[in-house]
Design a protein around this motif. Structure first.
Motif, PDB file in Angstrom:
ATOM      1  N   SER A 134       0.807  -1.215   0.000  1.00 20.33           N
ATOM      2  CA  SER A 134       0.000   0.000   0.000  1.00 20.33           C
ATOM      3  C   SER A 134       0.838   1.262   0.000  1.00 20.33           C
ATOM      4  CB  SER A 134      -0.927   0.003   1.216  1.00 20.33           C
ATOM      5  OG  SER A 134      -0.165  -0.048   2.417  1.00 20.33           O
TER       6      SER A 134
ATOM      7  N   GLU B 181       1.013   6.748  -1.112  1.00 20.02           N
ATOM      8  CA  GLU B 181       0.027   5.745  -0.726  1.00 20.02           C
ATOM      9  C   GLU B 181      -0.642   5.196  -1.977  1.00 20.02           C
ATOM     10  OE1 GLU B 181      -4.042   5.287   1.987  1.00 20.02           O
ATOM     11  OE2 GLU B 181      -3.056   7.245   1.721  1.00 20.02           O
TER      12      GLU B 181
ATOM     13  N   VAL C  26      -3.539   3.142  -3.871  1.00 18.42           N
ATOM     14  CA  VAL C  26      -4.945   2.767  -3.759  1.00 18.42           C
ATOM     15  C   VAL C  26      -5.347   2.100  -5.060  1.00 18.42           C
ATOM     16  CG1 VAL C  26      -7.313   3.562  -3.399  1.00 18.42           C
ATOM     17  CG2 VAL C  26      -5.427   4.671  -2.178  1.00 18.42           C
TER      18      VAL C  26
END
Length: 271
Positions: A103, A240, A242
């Protein structure tokens, strides 16, 4: 120690053959004609033995030459096996990196001030990039000016081509060609690149940097033809990851203090 060993060892006793040789040497060989014949016949035998030994040397050298000739094909086979093993390990490592893509990734944006922008995403600072994209029609200076004005959103879109029967679609990060957009404005195309020597030099120089931006010195940039495009600039941060679907992923830059929204976002879309 060798001298002491020889001094301590007892002297050998004279043998009967040695005594007989002394007595015969004192009497001379004129009284024994059969000795002279024997000595004359023994000399050619010695010479013939020497000739045989000399004749055996070319055979030994030929055997050595054959051995060296046999080593070259075996060495070639060993080199071929080593190359095959390196390619196999590289493929396994690449698949392992893809499976371990978590992640959070490390993102590095670098390029000459008037040159092309490079975007590299790594699972960790020392690993090979899982994605290295070069934006062909967008300069690093333009991206820096865009970031100084506010939020920046980079969108990379690729075509979702129809698949043949039994064909498997490649991963989103393995697409070779992209359309690039910056804050909704089209800025040319982006091409997926393999990490070469110049890219590795830049990533190795910024490896100790977790979050930051700056200009790399000339010994890292390499100078040469690219020096006329200005300084080599870079920006490095944690992103990050996603995953929306098999055809969409997003990477949001994480601020080190944890406050505020992401200043840079990268979107990958397959439409």
């Amino acid at each position: 120690m060798a001298r002491a060993f020889r001094a301590a060892s007892p002297l050998p006793l004279p043998s009967s053959r040695g005594a007989a040789a002394v007595t015969n040497g004192g009497g001379g060989r004129g009284n024994f004609p059969w000795l002279t014949k024997k000595s004359s016949t023994s000399k050619p035998a010695g010479t013939s033995a020497g000739q045989e030994n000399k004749g055996e040397e070319p055979e030994g050298s030929a055997a050595a030459a054959d051995g060296s000739a046999e080593k070259s094909p075996s060495r070639k086979r060993a080199d071929a096996l080593a190359r095959l093993r390196a390619a196999f390990l590289a493929a396994i490592t690449h698949r392992r990196r893809r499976r371990q893509l978590g992640s959070c990734v490390t993102g590095t944006i670098f390029g000459r001030r008037r040159g092309r922008v490079h975007v590299a995403l790594q699972t960790d600072p020392r690993s090979a990039p899982v994605l290295l994209v070069e934006m062909a029609a967008y300069s690093t200076g333009a991206l820096v000016r865009e970031m100084s004005s506010g939020l920046v959103r980079l969108a990379l879109e690729c075509e979702k081509t129809p698949l043949a029967a039994g064909e498997k679609r490649r991963g989103l990060l393995e697409e070779p060609m992209w359309r690039a957009y910056c804050n909704g404005r089209k800025c040319g195309f982006a091409v997926r690149r393999e990490c070469g020597a110049d890219e590795w030099r830049v990533l190795g120089a910024v490896e100790p940097v977790s979050v930051g931006a700056g200009v790399l010195p000339d010994d890292v940039s390499g100078g040469g033809a690219g020096a006329e495009e200005g300084d080599l600039m870079y920006m490095r941060a944690r992103f990050e990851r996603v995953v929306g679907s098999r055809d969409s992923e997003a990477f949001y830059m994480m601020n080190p203090d944890g406050s505020g929204g992401p200043e840079l976002s990268i979107y990958l879309l397959r439409v």
